[in-house]
Design a protein around this motif. Structure first.
Motif, PDB file in Angstrom:
ATOM      1  N   VAL A  52       0.841  -1.200   0.000  1.00  0.00           N
ATOM      2  CA  VAL A  52       0.000   0.000   0.000  1.00  0.00           C
ATOM      3  C   VAL A  52       0.876   1.250   0.000  1.00  0.00           C
ATOM      4  O   VAL A  52       0.639   2.190  -0.775  1.00  0.00           O
ATOM      5  N   LEU A  53       1.905   1.272   0.846  1.00  0.00           N
ATOM      6  CA  LEU A  53       2.813   2.421   0.896  1.00  0.00           C
ATOM      7  C   LEU A  53       3.546   2.605  -0.429  1.00  0.00           C
ATOM      8  O   LEU A  53       3.704   3.737  -0.909  1.00  0.00           O
ATOM      9  N   ASP A  54       3.986   1.505  -1.038  1.00  0.00           N
ATOM     10  CA  ASP A  54       4.678   1.579  -2.327  1.00  0.00           C
ATOM     11  C   ASP A  54       3.766   2.170  -3.397  1.00  0.00           C
ATOM     12  O   ASP A  54       4.180   3.032  -4.189  1.00  0.00           O
ATOM     13  N   THR A  55       2.519   1.712  -3.426  1.00  0.00           N
ATOM     14  CA  THR A  55       1.567   2.188  -4.430  1.00  0.00           C
ATOM     15  C   THR A  55       1.291   3.677  -4.250  1.00  0.00           C
ATOM     16  O   THR A  55       1.269   4.438  -5.231  1.00  0.00           O
ATOM     17  N   LEU A  56       1.101   4.119  -3.015  1.00  0.00           N
ATOM     18  CA  LEU A  56       0.856   5.528  -2.741  1.00  0.00           C
ATOM     19  C   LEU A  56       2.067   6.379  -3.127  1.00  0.00           C
ATOM     20  O   LEU A  56       1.915   7.478  -3.697  1.00  0.00           O
ATOM     21  N   ALA A  57       3.266   5.875  -2.840  1.00  0.00           N
ATOM     22  CA  ALA A  57       4.483   6.619  -3.168  1.00  0.00           C
ATOM     23  C   ALA A  57       4.628   6.805  -4.675  1.00  0.00           C
ATOM     24  O   ALA A  57       4.948   7.901  -5.158  1.00  0.00           O
ATOM     25  N   VAL A  58       4.380   5.729  -5.433  1.00  0.00           N
ATOM     26  CA  VAL A  58       4.499   5.814  -6.891  1.00  0.00           C
ATOM     27  C   VAL A  58       3.463   6.776  -7.461  1.00  0.00           C
ATOM     28  O   VAL A  58       3.782   7.616  -8.321  1.00  0.00           O
ATOM     29  N   ARG A  59       2.233   6.690  -6.986  1.00  0.00           N
ATOM     30  CA  ARG A  59       1.178   7.563  -7.500  1.00  0.00           C
ATOM     31  C   ARG A  59       1.427   9.018  -7.115  1.00  0.00           C
ATOM     32  O   ARG A  59       1.018   9.937  -7.836  1.00  0.00           O
ATOM     33  N   LEU A  60       2.083   9.250  -5.987  1.00  0.00           N
ATOM     34  CA  LEU A  60       2.390  10.611  -5.559  1.00  0.00           C
ATOM     35  C   LEU A  60       3.510  11.228  -6.389  1.00  0.00           C
ATOM     36  O   LEU A  60       3.402  12.362  -6.860  1.00  0.00           O
ATOM     37  N   PHE A  61       4.595  10.474  -6.591  1.00  0.00           N
ATOM     38  CA  PHE A  61       5.767  11.023  -7.279  1.00  0.00           C
ATOM     39  C   PHE A  61       5.716  10.830  -8.799  1.00  0.00           C
ATOM     40  O   PHE A  61       6.325  11.591  -9.545  1.00  0.00           O
ATOM     41  N   PHE A  62       5.020   9.783  -9.258  1.00  0.00           N
ATOM     42  CA  PHE A  62       4.906   9.511 -10.692  1.00  0.00           C
ATOM     43  C   PHE A  62       3.431   9.275 -11.032  1.00  0.00           C
ATOM     44  O   PHE A  62       3.010   8.134 -11.235  1.00  0.00           O
ATOM     45  N   PRO A  63       2.624  10.346 -11.065  1.00  0.00           N
ATOM     46  CA  PRO A  63       1.167  10.183 -11.230  1.00  0.00           C
ATOM     47  C   PRO A  63       0.764   9.380 -12.468  1.00  0.00           C
ATOM     48  O   PRO A  63      -0.223   8.649 -12.437  1.00  0.00           O
ATOM     49  N   LEU A  64       1.518   9.516 -13.571  1.00  0.00           N
ATOM     50  CA  LEU A  64       1.153   8.807 -14.789  1.00  0.00           C
ATOM     51  C   LEU A  64       1.738   7.406 -14.847  1.00  0.00           C
ATOM     52  O   LEU A  64       1.330   6.597 -15.684  1.00  0.00           O
ATOM     53  N   ALA A  65       2.721   7.127 -13.976  1.00  0.00           N
ATOM     54  CA  ALA A  65       3.380   5.819 -13.931  1.00  0.00           C
ATOM     55  C   ALA A  65       3.971   5.456 -15.294  1.00  0.00           C
ATOM     56  O   ALA A  65       4.130   6.305 -16.172  1.00  0.00           O
ATOM     57  N   ALA A  66       4.320   4.192 -15.482  1.00  0.00           N
ATOM     58  CA  ALA A  66       5.062   3.790 -16.686  1.00  0.00           C
ATOM     59  C   ALA A  66       4.196   3.837 -17.940  1.00  0.00           C
ATOM     60  O   ALA A  66       4.669   4.212 -19.015  1.00  0.00           O
ATOM     61  N   GLY A 147      11.842   5.214 -11.533  1.00  0.00           N
ATOM     62  CA  GLY A 147      12.596   6.204 -12.309  1.00  0.00           C
ATOM     63  C   GLY A 147      13.416   5.554 -13.406  1.00  0.00           C
ATOM     64  O   GLY A 147      13.454   6.045 -14.551  1.00  0.00           O
ATOM     65  N   ILE A 148      14.065   4.431 -13.082  1.00  0.00           N
ATOM     66  CA  ILE A 148      14.840   3.697 -14.087  1.00  0.00           C
ATOM     67  C   ILE A 148      13.923   3.166 -15.175  1.00  0.00           C
ATOM     68  O   ILE A 148      14.214   3.254 -16.373  1.00  0.00           O
ATOM     69  N   LYS A 149      12.776   2.630 -14.762  1.00  0.00           N
ATOM     70  CA  LYS A 149      11.817   2.066 -15.714  1.00  0.00           C
ATOM     71  C   LYS A 149      11.296   3.143 -16.668  1.00  0.00           C
ATOM     72  O   LYS A 149      11.186   2.916 -17.883  1.00  0.00           O
ATOM     73  N   LEU A 150      11.001   4.326 -16.139  1.00  0.00           N
ATOM     74  CA  LEU A 150      10.515   5.419 -16.985  1.00  0.00           C
ATOM     75  C   LEU A 150      11.572   5.824 -18.007  1.00  0.00           C
ATOM     76  O   LEU A 150      11.246   6.123 -19.166  1.00  0.00           O
ATOM     77  N   ALA A 151      12.836   5.828 -17.599  1.00  0.00           N
ATOM     78  CA  ALA A 151      13.916   6.174 -18.526  1.00  0.00           C
ATOM     79  C   ALA A 151      14.012   5.141 -19.648  1.00  0.00           C
ATOM     80  O   ALA A 151      14.156   5.500 -20.826  1.00  0.00           O
ATOM     81  N   VAL A 152      13.914   3.855 -19.305  1.00  0.00           N
ATOM     82  CA  VAL A 152      13.987   2.801 -20.314  1.00  0.00           C
ATOM     83  C   VAL A 152      12.796   2.867 -21.255  1.00  0.00           C
ATOM     84  O   VAL A 152      12.942   2.746 -22.480  1.00  0.00           O
ATOM     85  N   VAL A 153      11.604   3.078 -20.695  1.00  0.00           N
ATOM     86  CA  VAL A 153      10.389   3.191 -21.518  1.00  0.00           C
ATOM     87  C   VAL A 153      10.519   4.334 -22.505  1.00  0.00           C
ATOM     88  O   VAL A 153      10.188   4.199 -23.694  1.00  0.00           O
ATOM     89  N   THR A 154      11.039   5.469 -22.039  1.00  0.00           N
ATOM     90  CA  THR A 154      11.176   6.643 -22.902  1.00  0.00           C
ATOM     91  C   THR A 154      12.230   6.419 -23.979  1.00  0.00           C
ATOM     92  O   THR A 154      12.014   6.766 -25.155  1.00  0.00           O
ATOM     93  N   LEU A 155      13.367   5.856 -23.618  1.00  0.00           N
ATOM     94  CA  LEU A 155      14.427   5.599 -24.606  1.00  0.00           C
ATOM     95  C   LEU A 155      13.980   4.594 -25.666  1.00  0.00           C
ATOM     96  O   LEU A 155      14.313   4.738 -26.842  1.00  0.00           O
ATOM     97  N   LEU A 156      13.233   3.599 -25.241  1.00  0.00           N
ATOM     98  CA  LEU A 156      12.732   2.597 -26.194  1.00  0.00           C
ATOM     99  C   LEU A 156      11.595   3.150 -27.053  1.00  0.00           C
ATOM    100  O   LEU A 156      11.392   2.698 -28.182  1.00  0.00           O
TER     101      LEU A 156
END
Length: 276
Positions: A52-66, A147-156
């Motif tokens: 639950v904490l992980d999910t809230l943290a991701v949605r807070l800092f990366f609202p759009l996610a991967a 953050g790493i995943k978003l970078a890979v998604v964007t580069l690909l």
């Protein structure tokens, strides 16, 4: 389709998560691989609360996610598959495979870099090995991983569909390969050709360092063999091996507050643990 994917992404992922978690929990009851010294009621509340904490943290800092990042990359024509015309099926397959190998190397990085290991060791500090161990990651590790995943998604320039497929697969296989479930040895050998099995990944949770630093794959099993980090079986056997790490062996270390503080604790033994 893009709007539909973004709108329904939480529902798709949440539904898949709930289904696999329930299926694995029932499987562990019906065909348990190892007996457990510490009962589920002592471990599961904290392991599930961290999700639950992980999910809230991701949605807070990366609202759009991967998935959202993939849609933004497509709109801005960022990344390989937004610049090179290939069939969508090929872009999806290649993107899923490349994201998986990126996660493999990310996992190795979290073992090799001392300050990243301090975050990741919370995952290894579980004193038992079951489906909820596959969900037990420190929120700071999850944020760095995203953050790493978003970078890979964007580069690909990975298609949003590929990212959604990968996210569902990664979550499902993490619960599967952490399952305390019994598979026939012959079936396990065949499955290892296509997916990381519980017996394969359990080696990675051994207290023995040489075994901890092996079998880094979560989804596809090929990278460990290709890059020389594959170990077939634990030296003590699956029933005799000790799960966890030396630094956190007490029952109170399983509490949520202690789990969250683990990266900031420097046990004497951990200080002596030299990592390359």
């Amino acid at each position: 389709m893009s709007d539909a994917l973004l709108a329904h992404e939480p529902l798709i992922r949440g539904g898949a998560f709930a289904f696999v978690l329930l299926a694995m929990a029932l499987w562990e009851v019906v065909a348990r691989r190892r007996s457990q010294r510490i009962h589920r009621r002592q471990r599961w509340p904290s392991n599930l609360a961290i999700v639950v904490l992980d999910t809230l943290a991701v949605r807070l800092f990366f609202p759009l996610a991967a998935v959202g990042a993939a849609l933004v990359a497509a709109e801005q024509c960022w990344g390989l598959f937004n610049l090179v015309s290939v069939p969508i099926w090929l872009a999806v397959v290649v993107s899923v495979v490349m994201l998986d190998v990126a996660i493999y190397f990310q996992h190795r990085l979290f073992h090799a870099v001392p300050w990243l290991w301090r975050l990741h060791r919370m995952h290894h500090a579980d004193l038992e090995f079951d489906v909820t161990t596959g969900l037990r990651f420190h929120p700071l590790e999850i944020l760095i991983s995203m953050g790493i995943k978003l970078a890979v998604v964007t580069l690909l320039g990975a298609p949003a569909l590929a990212v959604l497929i990968f996210e569902v697969l990664l979550n499902a296989t993490s619960m599967f390969n952490h399952g305390n479930v019994r598979l026939p040895a012959r079936l396990d050998r065949w499955l290892r050709l296509a997916v990381v099995t519980p017996d394969m990944h359990r080696v990675h949770h051994s207290i023995v360092r040489l075994e901890t630093d092996s079998n880094f794959g979560f989804n596809l099993p090929w990278w460990d063999r290709l890059f020389g980090t594959y170990r077939d079986q634990p030296a003590a056997g699956h029933l005799g091996m000790t799960i966890g790490i030396e630094d956190f062996r007490e029952a109170h270390d399983l509490r949520l507050d202690r789990m969250l503080l683990q990266p900031f604790v420097n046990p004497r033994r951990d200080a002596k643990r030299q990592r390359p």
